[in-house]
Motif scaffolding. Structure first.
Motif, PDB file in Angstrom:
ATOM      1  N   PRO A  83       5.688  -4.459   6.687  1.00 25.91           N
ATOM      2  CA  PRO A  83       6.083  -3.081   6.378  1.00 25.91           C
ATOM      3  C   PRO A  83       4.911  -2.270   5.818  1.00 25.91           C
ATOM      4  CG  PRO A  83       7.624  -4.659   5.425  1.00 25.91           C
ATOM      5  CD  PRO A  83       6.452  -5.439   5.928  1.00 25.91           C
ATOM      6  N   ALA A  84       4.768  -1.044   6.326  1.00 27.30           N
ATOM      7  CA  ALA A  84       3.661  -0.190   5.895  1.00 27.30           C
ATOM      8  C   ALA A  84       3.677   0.048   4.392  1.00 27.30           C
ATOM      9  CB  ALA A  84       3.705   1.139   6.652  1.00 27.30           C
ATOM     10  N   ALA A  85       4.862   0.317   3.823  1.00 23.63           N
ATOM     11  CA  ALA A  85       4.942   0.603   2.383  1.00 23.63           C
ATOM     12  C   ALA A  85       4.576  -0.625   1.552  1.00 23.63           C
ATOM     13  CB  ALA A  85       6.340   1.102   2.024  1.00 23.63           C
ATOM     14  N   ARG A  88       0.817  -1.427   1.353  1.00 19.27           N
ATOM     15  CA  ARG A  88      -0.017  -0.587   0.477  1.00 19.27           C
ATOM     16  C   ARG A  88      -0.427  -1.341  -0.787  1.00 19.27           C
ATOM     17  NH1 ARG A  88       2.471   5.303   0.012  1.00 19.27           N
ATOM     18  NH2 ARG A  88       0.570   5.529  -1.204  1.00 19.27           N
ATOM     19  N   PRO A 145       8.200  -1.632  10.883  1.00 16.10           N
ATOM     20  CA  PRO A 145       9.200  -0.933  10.065  1.00 16.10           C
ATOM     21  C   PRO A 145      10.467  -1.738   9.778  1.00 16.10           C
ATOM     22  CG  PRO A 145       9.413  -0.245  12.327  1.00 16.10           C
ATOM     23  CD  PRO A 145       8.262  -1.229  12.287  1.00 16.10           C
ATOM     24  N   PRO A 148      12.583  -2.184   5.299  1.00 17.12           N
ATOM     25  CA  PRO A 148      12.352  -0.887   4.676  1.00 17.12           C
ATOM     26  C   PRO A 148      12.453  -0.859   3.151  1.00 17.12           C
ATOM     27  CG  PRO A 148      14.572  -0.979   5.534  1.00 17.12           C
ATOM     28  CD  PRO A 148      13.902  -2.278   5.926  1.00 17.12           C
ATOM     29  N   ALA A 150      10.597  -1.618   0.566  1.00 18.67           N
ATOM     30  CA  ALA A 150       9.473  -1.050  -0.185  1.00 18.67           C
ATOM     31  C   ALA A 150       9.375   0.461   0.037  1.00 18.67           C
ATOM     32  CB  ALA A 150       8.163  -1.733   0.211  1.00 18.67           C
ATOM     33  N   ALA A 151       9.573   0.908   1.278  1.00 19.49           N
ATOM     34  CA  ALA A 151       9.523   2.346   1.560  1.00 19.49           C
ATOM     35  C   ALA A 151      10.662   3.075   0.862  1.00 19.49           C
ATOM     36  CB  ALA A 151       9.578   2.586   3.066  1.00 19.49           C
ATOM     37  N   ARG A 154       9.860   3.443  -2.800  1.00 20.91           N
ATOM     38  CA  ARG A 154       8.884   4.512  -3.055  1.00 20.91           C
ATOM     39  C   ARG A 154       9.535   5.896  -2.949  1.00 20.91           C
ATOM     40  NH1 ARG A 154       3.426   2.989  -3.035  1.00 20.91           N
ATOM     41  NH2 ARG A 154       3.115   0.834  -2.428  1.00 20.91           N
ATOM     42  N   LEU A 155      10.397   6.064  -1.942  1.00 25.87           N
ATOM     43  CA  LEU A 155      11.091   7.341  -1.782  1.00 25.87           C
ATOM     44  C   LEU A 155      12.032   7.603  -2.951  1.00 25.87           C
ATOM     45  CD1 LEU A 155      11.769   9.847  -0.145  1.00 25.87           C
ATOM     46  CD2 LEU A 155      13.383   8.454   1.178  1.00 25.87           C
TER      47      LEU A 155
END
Length: 198
Positions: A83-85, A88, A145, A148, A150-151, A154-155
């Motif tokens: 996952p991108a988030a 990080r 993706p 989700p 972690a994303a 963050r949101l």
């Protein structure tokens, strides 16, 4: 393919082109990888896969190849199926030395990345980056993706800071999204028929 099924032509072709690897482990001379320099000239993206997930030897060889790609050929980004988030946090560890590498890798979601071999690769990236100029540092990015959480986290944190009333209103949706898993989305609350039926 079993040797008895391999034709003489195939054996001859392989014998003429195969280059033996001297070892799997990273951190040593890369003389046996040098023939890749010509093969990869002008190549910007190299894909590294594996025949089976979790096989130690594949990940040892990937680590060795990544070291060669970074040190000798100038590659600067490792993009993984993660996952991108969540990636990080790993990027902050390797790029700036922030955070705990083991904890960051554990957040990547897939069991295939929660191994000592992947941990060793990420720790090498951190050490490498600490030893080179900023423009030669290697990045870690996630390109998948499927996980989700972690994303969503963050949101949610962003909304709690900037629009707390919106964060409270979206709490149930965030909970649903944060627990979503690849291939088998959970049934939303109050929808016993499942998410894809009318």
């Amino acid at each position: 393919m079993p040797e008895n099924m391999m034709t003489k032509d195939v054996r001859d072709w392989l014998s003429a082109r195969a280059l033996p690897l001297r070892r799997l482990d990273a951190g040593g001379p890369a003389d046996d990888l040098r023939p890749l320099t010509e093969v990869l000239k002008n190549v910007r993206v190299v894909g590294l896969g594996e025949a089976t997930h979790g096989t130690r030897e594949f990940f040892l060889l990937k680590h060795r190849l990544i070291e060669f790609l970074v040190r000798d050929l100038g590659f600067r980004t490792l993009a993984m199926e993660a996952p991108a988030a969540a990636a990080r946090s790993v990027d902050a560890c390797v790029l700036h030395g922030r955070g705990d590498v083991r904890s960051a890798v554990a957040q990547l979601g897939f069991w295939t990345w929660k191994t000592e071999e992947v941990l060793a690769l990420v720790e090498w990236m951190r050490r490498y980056n600490a030893s080179v100029a900023e423009d030669r540092r290697v990045r870690f990015v996630g390109i998948d993706p499927q996980w989700p959480a972690a994303a969503v986290g963050r949101l949610d944190a962003f909304l709690r800071r900037t629009a707390p009333e919106r964060a409270a209103a979206l709490g149930n949706a965030f909970g649903f999204l944060a627990t979503a898993r690849p291939g088998s989305p959970p049934t939303p609350p109050g929808n016993s028929a499942g998410p894809y039926r009318n």
